[in-house]
Scaffold this motif. Structure first.
Motif, short mmCIF file in Angstrom:
data_model
loop_
_atom_site.label_atom_id
_atom_site.label_comp_id
_atom_site.label_asym_id
_atom_site.label_seq_id
_atom_site.Cartn_x
_atom_site.Cartn_y
_atom_site.Cartn_z
N ILE A 178 1.25 -13.59 -5.53
CA ILE A 178 2.37 -13.66 -4.56
C ILE A 178 1.59 -13.32 -3.30
O ILE A 178 0.96 -12.33 -3.28
N GLN A 179 2.16 -14.03 -2.29
CA GLN A 179 1.38 -13.89 -0.96
C GLN A 179 2.47 -13.28 -0.03
O GLN A 179 3.43 -13.70 0.37
N LYS A 180 1.85 -12.11 0.65
CA LYS A 180 2.47 -11.54 1.71
C LYS A 180 3.93 -11.21 1.64
O LYS A 180 4.93 -11.80 2.14
N THR A 235 -1.16 -8.24 0.41
CA THR A 235 -1.32 -9.53 0.90
C THR A 235 -1.34 -10.59 -0.20
O THR A 235 -0.65 -11.91 -0.34
N ASN A 236 -2.13 -10.37 -1.41
CA ASN A 236 -2.27 -11.33 -2.41
C ASN A 236 -2.12 -10.62 -3.73
O ASN A 236 -3.10 -9.86 -4.07
N LYS A 251 -11.46 2.07 -0.18
CA LYS A 251 -11.05 0.82 0.59
C LYS A 251 -11.73 -0.42 0.11
O LYS A 251 -11.02 -1.33 -0.10
N ILE A 252 -12.98 -0.24 -0.19
CA ILE A 252 -13.53 -1.66 -0.94
C ILE A 252 -13.32 -1.79 -2.33
O ILE A 252 -12.71 -2.86 -2.78
N LEU A 253 -13.12 -0.70 -2.93
CA LEU A 253 -12.95 -0.85 -4.60
C LEU A 253 -11.28 -1.21 -4.83
O LEU A 253 -11.17 -1.54 -6.03
N THR A 254 -10.59 -0.74 -3.92
CA THR A 254 -9.25 -0.75 -4.24
C THR A 254 -8.66 -1.81 -3.24
O THR A 254 -7.25 -1.74 -3.05
N LYS A 255 -9.24 -2.82 -2.93
CA LYS A 255 -8.68 -3.75 -1.96
C LYS A 255 -7.69 -4.65 -2.49
O LYS A 255 -6.66 -4.86 -1.87
N ASN A 256 -7.63 -4.98 -3.87
CA ASN A 256 -6.48 -5.74 -4.34
C ASN A 256 -5.77 -4.67 -5.43
O ASN A 256 -5.09 -5.26 -6.11
N LYS A 274 3.75 -1.80 -4.76
CA LYS A 274 3.15 -2.89 -4.20
C LYS A 274 3.89 -3.92 -3.40
O LYS A 274 3.82 -4.38 -2.68
N TRP A 275 5.38 -3.88 -3.83
CA TRP A 275 6.26 -4.88 -3.49
C TRP A 275 6.67 -4.37 -1.80
O TRP A 275 7.47 -4.85 -1.04
#
Length: 373
Positions: A262-264, A247-248, A164-169, A240-241
């Motif tokens: 791209i935001q939310k 979120t970002n 969860k921490i390492l793949t947040k983005n 991801k879409w």
């Protein structure tokens, strides 16, 4: 007399007080943190990863530059998963305790042929929780379980235990816990992903020594309880879409000379009910912040190119859905829930490029770059 009675009453109450009579010291058990499962030639191979929690506690309270704590790996075979575990337990120097298992790691052979056995094993073991992480691999399970973290930190700081921490983005692959997986496993439409892990030996080193880092490379796809194949994360760029957690999302265009965030993004799925099989209108709307524009390209041109790229990424993943005969974007779930009377399950579950009638993407560029002064 009263004093004697009081002493007797107090003494009798002490007998009923809960205590630590049955507690065990931390060093008297082997605390299993991950379980690996393989299947070969009609036998299961069970691997366990165990860590010394006393060493970890010392390390977290001191300098991280000290020697890395050892990782204990156990291995045994059996005709069933439980038999393999029993064989391992019989030759263990300390009792194995499974209450701290955070991750189940499956070899591709198990995902292909023995998922029902895995589900039974997790469901029947009272110490294995439903909120454990579920991963798969094509590599040697031992190599994954002994992968390294940075600065001699313990394995608890690798993606195996802390995704969860390492793949947040990272929204390419949905990394979910087992309870999420099992909640949709028996559903007759849609897909489930088991993230695949590989060991990267090229990108990081410490004191010129290469680090073996576990990384997510793609996903094993399951649909209608059947294994459909492995997908590289490059073919899953469209996910991801449609992610609720995205979120970002960074996006680069024009040979990476322009970057936006791209935001939310908001997606909607509209089901067309007129045909012999369902068809879909997909809509994505989002705001974007311009973070890089080396050649001062106009907002209108950037907007057009961003929308084009989002649409192409969605189409790439939809095309892969057709190849695998699996609904990677889980588009069919809406039809299954709200339009089940219109078509058979087989028609609803079938998703390919021809199923998509239209993709509409609208992006609003909110602001230009603000440089620090």
């Amino acid at each position: 007399m009263k004093k004697t009675l009081l002493i007797i009453m107090i003494s009798s109450q002490l007998l009923f007080l809960s205590g630590c009579w049955g507690s065990k010291e931390i060093q008297s058990q082997t605390y299993v943190t991950a379980v690996g499962l393989d299947y070969s030639e009609g036998e299961f191979v069970v691997y366990i990863q165990a860590l010394n929690f006393a060493n970890i506690a010392k390390q977290e309270g001191a300098s991280s530059l000290q020697q890395a704590p050892p990782i204990l790996i156990g291995e045994a075979k059996g005709n069933t998963i439980q038999e393999a575990i029993s064989n391992l337990e019989q030759i263990s120097a300390l009792p194995l305790y499974y209450g701290h298992v955070e991750t189940i790691l499956l070899n591709e052979n198990v995902i292909k042929e023995q998922m029902d056995s895995v589900i039974d094993f997790i469901g029947q073991n009272s110490l294995l929780r439903y909120n454990i992480w579920l991963f798969g691999t094509e590599q040697d399970i031992k190599e994954i379980l002994t992968s390294e973290s940075f600065f001699n930190f313990p394995s608890l700081y690798t993606i195996i235990h802390s995704p969860k921490i390492l793949t947040k983005n990272n929204f390419f692959i949905p990394i979910e816990k087992y309870n999420k997986f099992i909640s949709t496993y028996y559903q007759p439409v849609g897909t489930q992903f088991i993230p695949s892990i590989d060991v990267d030996k090229t990108h990081y080193s410490e004191d010129e020594k290469k680090k073996d880092i576990a990384v997510v490379t793609g996903g094993f796809v399951i649909s209608q309880k059947q294994y459909k194949g492995w997908v590289n994360k490059k073919d899953l760029v469209g996910l991801k879409w449609f992610s609720e957690k995205a979120t970002n999302i960074p996006l680069s265009i024009f040979e990476e000379k322009v970057s936006v965030i791209i935001q939310k993004p908001k997606k909607t799925i509209k089901v067309e009910e007129d045909g012999e099989s369902p068809s879909y209108h997909l809509n994505v709307k989002a705001n974007a912040i311009l973070t890089q524009n080396e050649e001062d390209i106009s907002k209108a041109k950037i907007k057009k190119e961003v929308e084009k790229k989002i649409k192409s990424e969605l189409l790439k993943t939809i095309e892969k859905s057709g190849e695998l005969k699996a609904d990677l974007l889980n588009i069919s779930e809406k039809t299954y829930r709200y339009h089940l009377k219109n078509w058979d399950i087989s028609e609803i579950a079938s998703i390919d490029k021809e199923s998509i009638d239209h993709i509409d993407v609208k992006v609003h560029i909110e602001q230009n770059i603000n440089y620090k002064r």
